[in-house]
Design an enzyme around this catalytic site. Structure first.
Site, PDB file in Angstrom:
ATOM      1  N   LYS A 191       0.931  -1.080   0.151  1.00  0.00           N
ATOM      2  CA  LYS A 191      -0.001   0.167   0.005  1.00  0.00           C
ATOM      3  C   LYS A 191       0.875   1.126   0.039  1.00  0.00           C
ATOM      4  O   LYS A 191       1.921   1.446   0.592  1.00  0.00           O
ATOM      5  CB  LYS A 191      -0.988  -0.057   1.373  1.00  0.00           C
ATOM      6  CG  LYS A 191      -1.705   1.095   1.353  1.00  0.00           C
ATOM      7  CD  LYS A 191      -2.816   1.048   2.532  1.00  0.00           C
ATOM      8  CE  LYS A 191      -3.816   2.047   2.432  1.00  0.00           C
ATOM      9  NZ  LYS A 191      -4.591   1.879   3.668  1.00  0.00           N
ATOM     10  N   SER A 246      -9.601   1.833   3.015  1.00  0.00           N
ATOM     11  CA  SER A 246      -8.820   2.783   2.145  1.00  0.00           C
ATOM     12  C   SER A 246      -7.677   1.786   1.401  1.00  0.00           C
ATOM     13  O   SER A 246      -7.278   2.202   0.381  1.00  0.00           O
ATOM     14  CB  SER A 246      -8.069   3.604   2.920  1.00  0.00           C
ATOM     15  OG  SER A 246      -7.221   3.213   4.108  1.00  0.00           O
ATOM     16  N   SER A 287      -9.932  -0.392   7.329  1.00  0.00           N
ATOM     17  CA  SER A 287      -9.427  -0.535   5.874  1.00  0.00           C
ATOM     18  C   SER A 287      -8.523  -1.346   5.241  1.00  0.00           C
ATOM     19  O   SER A 287      -8.372  -1.799   4.178  1.00  0.00           O
ATOM     20  CB  SER A 287      -8.425   0.863   5.773  1.00  0.00           C
ATOM     21  OG  SER A 287      -9.150   1.927   5.721  1.00  0.00           O
TER      22      SER A 287
END
Ligand code: GLN
Length: 447
Positions: free
Chosen positions: A52, A127, A151
């Site tokens: 990420k 997210s 997330s």
């Protein structure tokens, strides 16, 4: 090379990657080959993955999906990045996400939304939407994510993969760009609980560079994976099956619970009476911490800088206005407000008190049961743009995931079925502090 080719073909449609690191990936693959040739071995040596884009990487840009950090290259790598590199993993690039991890649909990214591989008109969740979409589409076998209020679990549920938010303090936050420091926790996202365990084994360790890292962070997550579930006490919270839960999700999760019973678990109903306050508590505390953490992005040191400015105040104002997207600005305003003199007691302090009650709910529940099971999300993936006009409806996407972060306990999401229209449904397992291995064990037996 096969995966890089697959990314090249599918990423234009999915937008899961912000940066594809072709050259560094091929170089570290060659390095892994050399280590293998020397007789070295290890469960992750030579395996591809992606991070990420919230984890700092010394040799690639780290954007946090923000214009603010569009051209930022960190002077060091996050502990998680270093650990996985040391294990011999080959990083293929950096994955798209909501800007500064604020969102539930991956639509707040400065680099555009990620599309759900099961249906490209749908969001992948957020997210960590890029991580979930990349794993679901087979662009990488495993990826890292972060979970402040859901997330890792929410996008895992919406994309039909498995992801675990470890116990707070298990995985180092050093070099992981801070959103809400008392809630943020990195973790693995993969196609199975076993793969998550493999990755978490390498990620989890005590890190003196993170003052909230737990001295007993490391563990052997693979060893107990196969333990039978005979006698496992499963609690099902009433509060997770009330109004607002999609009937197809409710049915699939109920079927999942029945399956756990068939595997030997005893199932009982429990109460988490303060769970209905989790979302409002979170949306005071997380923005408060965010407003403080994001004050470092001032346009002076390493971020976007506005040029047409008259003085220093103007530089701060314009750089931050131009660099941050609307959702990030909203959080900063809310956070500064709840921390301000005159409102601190009414909002911030009150929310901290409710946080204690939520933690207490779990303490009481885990005196009776080993694992708490429920839906990960109130509904399956929703359409791109469907919730953009109403931030509160977006915030409710995390109604079942947020209490876990407020308490600091571990929780995992795994697939438990599909809607009639073919969208994946996720089931959530919550455990007591440091019961991460039990959650992986239950998920592995289930899968
Ligand atoms: N969706 C939640 C938020 O917008 C949680 C995000 C997260 O876990 N990073 O804050």
């Amino acid at each position: 090379e096969t995966l890089l080719q697959r990314i090249h073909t599918l990423n234009p449609q999915l937008n899961a990657f912000i940066t594809v690191a072709e050259a560094t990936a091929l170089a570290s693959a060659a390095e892994a080959d050399a280590r293998l040739a020397k007789g070295e071995s290890g469960p992750l040596l030579g395996l591809p993955m992606a991070h990420k884009d919230i984890f700092c990487t010394a040799d690639l840009p780290t954007t946090c999906a923000s214009k603010m950090l569009e051209n930022f290259v960190a002077p060091y790598s996050a502990t998680v990045v270093e650990r996985l590199a040391a294990a011999g993993m080959v990083m293929l690039g950096k994955l798209n996400m909501d800007e500064f991890a604020m969102g539930s649909s991956n639509e707040t990214s400065y680099f555009g939304p990620v599309h759900n591989p099961w249906n490209v008109d749908m969001v992948p969740g957020g997210s960590s939407g890029g991580s979930a979409a990349a794993v679901a589409a087979g662009l990488v076998p495993v990826a890292t994510g972060t979970d402040t209020g859901g997330s890792i679990r929410q996008p895992a549920a919406l994309c039909g993969i498995t992801g675990i938010k470890p116990t707070y303090g298990r995985v180092s936050r050093f070099g992981m760009i801070a959103f809400a420091s008392s809630l943020d926790q990195g973790g693995p996202m993969a196609r199975s609980a076993e793969d998550c365990a493999l990755l978490l084994d390498a990620m989890a360790a005590h890190d003196p560079r993170d003052s909230t890292s737990h001295p007993a962070a490391a563990s052997d997550f693979l060893r107990g994976l196969d333990r039978p579930l005979q006698g496992l006490r499963v609690g099902v919270p009433e509060e997770f099956f009330g109004e607002g839960l999609d009937p197809e999700v409710a049915a699939a999760v109920q079927a999942g619970i029945d399956q756990l019973a068939k595997l030997g678990a005893s199932v009982q109903s429990i109460r988490l009476p303060n769970n209905p306050h989790a979302v409002s508590t979170y949306y005071v505390l997380a923005p408060a911490e965010a407003s403080s953490n994001l004050s470092r992005f001032d346009g002076v040191r390493y971020t976007h800088r506005s040029h047409a400015v008259e003085n220093l105040d103007d530089l701060y104002r314009k750089s931050r206005y131009e660099g941050f997207g609307a959702e990030v600005r909203r959080r900063i305003l809310v956070g500064a407000y709840v921390l301000s003199a005159g409102y601190y007691d009414a909002y911030y302090l009150k929310a901290q008190q409710v946080r204690s009650l939520i933690r207490e709910d779990f303490r009481r529940a885990f005196a009776e049961v080993d694992v708490i099971v429920g839906p990960t999300t109130p509904g399956p993936a929703f359409g791109l743009g469907a919730k953009n006009a109403d931030p509160v409806s977006m915030y409710l996407a995390d109604i079942y995931t947020i209490a876990v972060n407020l308490a600091g306990i571990p929780a995992l999401s795994m697939p438990c079925g599909f809607t009639r229209s073919g969208l994946p449904i996720g089931m959530q397992l919550m455990g007591d502090y440091f019961a991460d291995d039990l959650l992986l064990n239950v998920a592995h037996r289930y899968q």
